[in-house]
Design an enzyme around this catalytic site. Structure first.
Site, short mmCIF file in Angstrom:
data_model
loop_
_atom_site.label_atom_id
_atom_site.label_comp_id
_atom_site.label_asym_id
_atom_site.label_seq_id
_atom_site.Cartn_x
_atom_site.Cartn_y
_atom_site.Cartn_z
N GLU A 12 0.81 -1.22 0.00
CA GLU A 12 0.00 0.00 0.00
C GLU A 12 0.85 1.27 0.00
O GLU A 12 0.56 2.22 -0.75
CB GLU A 12 -0.95 0.01 1.21
CG GLU A 12 -2.21 -0.82 1.01
CD GLU A 12 -2.01 -2.31 1.21
OE1 GLU A 12 -2.99 -3.05 1.17
OE2 GLU A 12 -0.85 -2.74 1.41
N LEU A 13 1.86 1.33 0.86
CA LEU A 13 2.64 2.57 0.93
C LEU A 13 3.40 2.84 -0.35
O LEU A 13 3.61 3.99 -0.72
CB LEU A 13 3.59 2.53 2.13
CG LEU A 13 3.05 3.23 3.40
CD1 LEU A 13 1.82 2.49 3.93
CD2 LEU A 13 4.11 3.33 4.48
#
Length: 244
Positions: free
Chosen positions: A124-125
């Site tokens: 996600e990051l």
């Protein structure tokens, strides 16, 4: 979208949604619906059709759908993950290939995880988006202290690396993965259903308490970031980089 098959009272659910089972609103909505439809099964095995378990969120749909789609998608992701996490019967993940981002979360929501190939992790990051409360706390339950590195590093783990942190419990040969998952599901369902359900509820209680405590404050901010023009620009760049 999700194919179901009965194996002597064990429901095998196969994600079958595009080439890599990317998570969109329709597939996520189908997860709790399908679990409800097989509620009488003694156990559940979740696997993926094709070469991936699930390669994660359909980011193209996020960009195309804009804030309105995000407003529907994020709650559906949490509902789907919780449906697996809180299903009272044994749930075994047969991870047959890549399980990334939301795909990793769905696998982690299962009681036992077997993997035969591909990579698994929280990316996600790297894509520039934060975690809703439910997926984050399910991952915390699954891997404990390893969560920080998994989230902040945004990397992909091999099956062996995933096993070393408890994200995967067993590595199986590709041709033997489903049989191994069914064998484990059979063993888990040997416990009386009410006893298994209570034990699972007790084990999951700390995660549920953290979810209930943080959801109201964290999820609106998560939605705001996912819905921002900055995030859409980041996602467009991320998608372009994957095509190079």
């Amino acid at each position: 979208m999700i194919e179901t098959a009965d194996h002597d009272g064990i429901a095998v659910l196969t994600l079958n949604h595009g080439p890599v089972n990317a998570l969109d609103l329709e597939l996520l909505t189908a997860v709790p619906e399908t679990l409800a439809a097989v509620a009488d099964a003694g156990a559940v095995v979740l696997t993926g059709g094709g070469r991936s378990f699930s390669a994660g969120v359909d980011l193209k749909r996020i960009v195309e759908g804009g804030p309105r789609y995000v407003g529907e998608f994020l709650p559906a992701l949490s509902v789907a993950a919780l449906a697996l996490f809180e299903h009272p019967k044994p749930v075994v993940a047969a991870v047959n290939g890549h399980a990334l981002a939301g795909g990793c979360v769905l696998a982690a929501a299962c009681d036992l995880r077997l993997m035969s190939g591909g990579t698994i992790g929280l990316t996600e990051l790297a894509a520039g988006v934060p975690f809703p409360t439910v997926p984050l706390e399910i991952m915390r339950h699954a891997v404990g202290p390893a969560l920080d590195a998994l989230v902040l590093g945004a990397g992909r783990l091999t099956p062996g690396q995933a096993r070393s942190i408890g994200l995967v419990h067993e590595i199986a040969e590709p041709g033997l993965l489903l049989a191994a998952a069914l064998r484990h599901a059979e063993g888990l369902r040997a416990a009386p259903p009410d006893v298994y359900a209570l034990a699972k509820h007790q084990l999951h209680r700390p995660a549920r308490e953290r979810i209930d405590a943080a959801r109201a404050s964290d999820d609106p901010l998560v939605r705001e970031i996912w819905s921002s023009e900055r995030t859409f620009a980041t996602l467009r760049g991320y998608l372009a980089s994957l095509r190079r």
